[in-house]
Design a protein around this motif. Structure first.
Motif, PDB file in Angstrom:
ATOM      1  N   THR A   1     -14.737  -1.922  -1.491  1.00 29.69           N
ATOM      2  CA  THR A   1     -15.237  -1.117  -0.296  1.00 29.69           C
ATOM      3  C   THR A   1     -14.555   0.170  -0.038  1.00 29.69           C
ATOM      4  O   THR A   1     -13.476   0.361  -0.340  1.00 29.69           O
ATOM      5  N   LEU A   2     -15.400   1.155   0.451  1.00 32.39           N
ATOM      6  CA  LEU A   2     -14.820   2.356   0.666  1.00 32.39           C
ATOM      7  C   LEU A   2     -14.591   2.609   2.320  1.00 32.39           C
ATOM      8  O   LEU A   2     -14.072   3.716   2.495  1.00 32.39           O
TER       9      LEU A   2
ATOM     10  N   GLU B   1       1.801   2.981  11.806  1.00 31.71           N
ATOM     11  CA  GLU B   1       0.159   3.157  12.001  1.00 31.71           C
ATOM     12  C   GLU B   1      -0.224   3.949  11.046  1.00 31.71           C
ATOM     13  O   GLU B   1      -1.367   3.553  10.564  1.00 31.71           O
ATOM     14  N   PHE B   2       0.311   5.280  10.895  1.00 29.09           N
ATOM     15  CA  PHE B   2      -0.334   6.132   9.830  1.00 29.09           C
ATOM     16  C   PHE B   2      -0.245   5.666   8.476  1.00 29.09           C
ATOM     17  O   PHE B   2      -0.834   5.740   7.639  1.00 29.09           O
ATOM     18  N   ASN B   3       1.039   4.988   8.142  1.00 36.47           N
ATOM     19  CA  ASN B   3       1.470   4.525   7.017  1.00 36.47           C
ATOM     20  C   ASN B   3       0.185   3.371   6.344  1.00 36.47           C
ATOM     21  O   ASN B   3      -0.139   3.437   5.431  1.00 36.47           O
ATOM     22  N   LYS B   4       0.042   2.575   7.480  1.00 32.54           N
ATOM     23  CA  LYS B   4      -1.038   1.624   7.073  1.00 32.54           C
ATOM     24  C   LYS B   4      -2.478   2.148   6.767  1.00 32.54           C
ATOM     25  O   LYS B   4      -3.198   1.781   5.970  1.00 32.54           O
TER      26      LYS B   4
ATOM     27  N   ALA C   1      -5.667   2.009  -1.316  1.00 31.71           N
ATOM     28  CA  ALA C   1      -5.635   0.701  -1.847  1.00 31.71           C
ATOM     29  C   ALA C   1      -7.005   0.445  -2.384  1.00 31.71           C
ATOM     30  O   ALA C   1      -7.497   0.096  -3.176  1.00 31.71           O
ATOM     31  N   CYS C   2      -8.199   0.755  -1.436  1.00 40.23           N
ATOM     32  CA  CYS C   2      -9.479   0.419  -1.572  1.00 40.23           C
ATOM     33  C   CYS C   2     -10.057   1.523  -2.676  1.00 40.23           C
ATOM     34  O   CYS C   2     -10.797   0.772  -3.421  1.00 40.23           O
ATOM     35  N   THR C   3      -9.685   2.461  -2.861  1.00 43.66           N
ATOM     36  CA  THR C   3     -10.219   3.524  -3.839  1.00 43.66           C
ATOM     37  C   THR C   3      -9.772   2.853  -5.120  1.00 43.66           C
ATOM     38  O   THR C   3     -10.251   2.899  -6.252  1.00 43.66           O
ATOM     39  N   SER C   4      -8.363   2.390  -5.158  1.00 40.87           N
ATOM     40  CA  SER C   4      -7.599   2.163  -6.373  1.00 40.87           C
ATOM     41  C   SER C   4      -8.504   0.738  -6.997  1.00 40.87           C
ATOM     42  O   SER C   4      -8.657   0.548  -7.980  1.00 40.87           O
TER      43      SER C   4
ATOM     44  N   GLY D   1       5.135   4.250 -10.408  1.00 39.11           N
ATOM     45  CA  GLY D   1       4.862   4.116  -9.123  1.00 39.11           C
ATOM     46  C   GLY D   1       5.058   2.716  -8.481  1.00 39.11           C
ATOM     47  O   GLY D   1       5.608   1.680  -9.121  1.00 39.11           O
ATOM     48  N   ALA D   2       4.659   2.523  -7.282  1.00 42.55           N
ATOM     49  CA  ALA D   2       4.996   1.107  -6.664  1.00 42.55           C
ATOM     50  C   ALA D   2       3.892   0.106  -6.979  1.00 42.55           C
ATOM     51  O   ALA D   2       2.728   0.519  -7.014  1.00 42.55           O
TER      52      ALA D   2
END
Length: 296
Positions: free
Chosen positions: A85-86, A133-136, A143-146, A171-172
């Motif tokens: 999903t995007l 909140e911004f971090n999430k 994550a969705c695009t990955s 990276g993480a």
């Protein structure tokens, strides 16, 4: 903004849950969180544009009944619970926090500087580290695009992956069996292995990372795998417009990153110690660049 509102209202999910085309009244009756009855007139005007842009379709029954709205291939990318999903990316990129830096482009031209810092007083990573909140919002969008890109890599780069004995993702990443996490700073040193995935940074930082990759690569069969956009100035492919848009997105959200043409990639690869490279197209916005050290 119309697309963002459709995602927030979960219109694609509502239509999908019915399994058939449905009326505006049916869509409105399923919208959660309304303190009063939803404004169907406003909804109709939003849907009219999204139908024109082929995000949804509309069918007018011959018996004069209410128009029926259905999904298209595009709107299926907006389903929240779909594996691919995007929707989180749409919500992230159209959130006021992420939109604000775009309003500072003219100042960046006149004064230089970082658009995100001009808008928020700090860079994106600093804001994310101090604002859960911004971090999430940011992590969910990436994550969705990955997931989408990873699927394209697995389908379009099978031969390249099959020859890899060990892989370092610079990276993480979450914990999985067979995966070893090594702490450190990729600008100083990178563990030994046969390949790397390089994310987008400014030219100087990219060269530093590449040089560290070059030091860590074994003499035989070592390579760097870069999964990034290759901007094509005269390109007419389905993703080529998005390459230019993502380049401006990098102005808005990064502190020096950019989407690069092949000439620009060639320059930083050579300065990083990789005189040979190969670009492999996959069914996604980015391409795969295999870079080989000078002495191979």
């Amino acid at each position: 903004m119309a697309l963002k509102s459709a995602v927030e209202l979960r219109i694609a999910d509502i239509i999908h849950s019915h399994g058939v085309a449905i009326t505006l009244s049916q869509i409105a009756s399923c919208i959660n969180g309304s303190l009063t009855s939803p404004d169907i007139t406003t909804l109709a005007r939003i849907m009219r544009l999204l139908v024109r842009r082929k995000i949804f379709t509309v069918h007018h029954p011959s018996d004069g009944g209410d128009p029926l709205y259905d999904l298209t291939h595009s709107s299926r990318w907006l389903l929240h619970d779909s594996e691919q999903t995007l929707a989180p990316m749409v919500l992230m990129e159209n959130h006021p926090w992420l939109i604000a830096p775009w309003h500072y482009f003219s100042q960046c031209v006149k004064e230089c500087g970082i658009a995100f810092k001009k808008a928020h007083g700090r860079e994106i990573w600093d804001l994310a580290s101090g604002n859960p909140e911004f971090n999430k919002l940011f992590n969910d969008g990436l994550a969705c695009t990955s997931k989408v890109v990873t699927s394209a890599i697995l389908s379009g780069y099978k031969q390249g992956l099959s020859s890899i004995e060990s892989l370092v993702d610079v990276g993480a990443a979450p914990a999985y069996n067979g995966i070893f996490h090594v702490g450190g700073d990729m600008f100083h040193a990178i563990p030994n292995a046969n390949a790397w995935v390089l994310h987008d940074w400014g030219d100087e930082d990219c060269i530093k990372i590449l040089r560290n990759c070059r030091k860590a690569i074994p003499r035989e069969n070592g390579k760097v795998i870069i999964v990034e956009v290759v901007v094509k100035a005269e390109g007419s492919g389905v993703f080529d417009d998005m390459g230019f848009i993502f380049d401006l997105l990098m102005i808005a959200h990064s502190s020096g990153g950019k989407e690069r043409t092949e000439v620009e990639w060639k320059k930083i690869l050579e300065e990083g110690g990789f005189s040979r490279y190969k670009i492999i197209d996959i069914p996604a916005l980015p391409s795969i660049i295999e870079a080989y050290p000078d002495d191979q």
